[in-house]
Design an enzyme around this catalytic site. Structure first.
Site, PDB file in Angstrom:
ATOM      1  CG  HIS A  41      -0.254   0.179   2.159  1.00 56.87           C
ATOM      2  ND1 HIS A  41      -0.249  -0.703   3.399  1.00 56.87           N
ATOM      3  CD2 HIS A  41      -0.054   0.844   3.178  1.00 56.87           C
ATOM      4  CE1 HIS A  41       0.421  -0.413   4.091  1.00 56.87           C
ATOM      5  NE2 HIS A  41       0.363   1.131   4.631  1.00 56.87           N
ATOM      6  CB  SER A  51       2.976   2.212   6.568  1.00 51.20           C
ATOM      7  OG  SER A  51       1.291   1.809   6.539  1.00 51.20           O
ATOM      8  CG  ASP A  89       0.307  -4.132   2.904  1.00 50.89           C
ATOM      9  OD1 ASP A  89       0.328  -3.471   1.267  1.00 50.89           O
ATOM     10  OD2 ASP A  89      -0.199  -3.698   3.834  1.00 50.89           O
TER      11      ASP A  89
END
EC number: 3.4.21.-
Length: 246
Positions: A65, A202, A109
């Site tokens: 992402h 992230s 992911d």
């Protein structure tokens, strides 16, 4: 939906909130030489940031992402607000998102970034080992997450690299995440502790005994643990194929 909203919040304009370490401490400068800071130009032209980590001299691992129109990787950084002599800035030649990545379920992911040129290995820039496919990290183990994300829900992102100790949890602790898959993801962080990865972290690594076992993926919008990390051992065959150019 909660996880989706959190993911959307990760890719905000730089300085307004990509993910950070809550309840942790500042890392000793350049003690994590595999850490990568990603500056991303999104498809809409905004600037966002993510973490990542160097797995070969030409490949950085991060979350899927964190993809965008263009990415520049900074290696060898401690304080990303400064131009440090240890830093190496390299543009990304190719973004390889896992073919089964699903934005809505957050499964798979994981993304590999092929750099335009190989990084130069120095005391401040080096690779981190990956697990074997059989190295299935178990609940109860203490690991660390590192990143430049927010230090609190209402706090700005950190200029300096920070890290936090986190416990690997049983899959029951993540049962409220609808699409959580124990075989593909790791449930990380005790609900009893105020320690977590958060916005800006992230794509950064989960470090267990010197090996990267997870990638920061998503969590609750209020930063309460546990959070969900991508389980790297499940993707080692795919990673090896990508690196070999297959």
């Amino acid at each position: 939906m909660q996880a989706l909203l959190f993911l959307m919040a990760l890719l905000l304009p730089s300085g307004a909130g990509a993910e950070e370490i809550i309840g942790g401490v500042e890392s000793r400068p350049h003690s994590r030489p595999y850490m990568a800071h990603l500056e991303i130009t999104t498809e809409r032209g905004f600037t966002a940031t993510c973490g990542g980590f160097l797995i070969t001299r030409q490949f950085v691992m991060t979350a899927a992402h964190c993809s965008g129109r263009e990415i520049t990787v900074t290696l060898g950084a401690h304080d990303v607000s400064k131009t440090e002599s240890t830093q190496q800035k390299i543009k990304v030649e190719k973004q390889i998102v896992h073919p089964k990545y699903n934005f809505y379920s957050n499964l798979h992911d994981i993304m590999l970034l092929k750099l335009q040129k190989k990084a130069k290995e120095t005391p401040s820039v080096n690779v981190i080992p990956l697990p074997r496919p059989s190295d299935f990290i178990k609940p109860g183990k203490m690991c660390r997450a590192a990143g430049w994300g927010r230090t609190g829900v209402t706090e700005p992102t950190s200029d300096t690299l920070r890290e936090v100790k986190l416990r690997i949890m049983d899959k029951e602790a993540c049962k409220n995440y609808w699409h959580y898959d124990y075989n593909l993801q790791v449930c990380v962080g005790s609900p009893r502790k105020k320690r977590s990865a958060y916005k800006g972290d992230s794509g950064g690594p989960l470090l267990c005994a010197g090996v990267a076992h997870g990638i920061v993926s998503y969590g609750r919008g209020d930063a309460k643990p546990p959070a969900v990390f991508t389980r790297i051992s499940s993707y080692v065959p795919w990673i090896n194929r990508v690196i070999k150019g297959e």
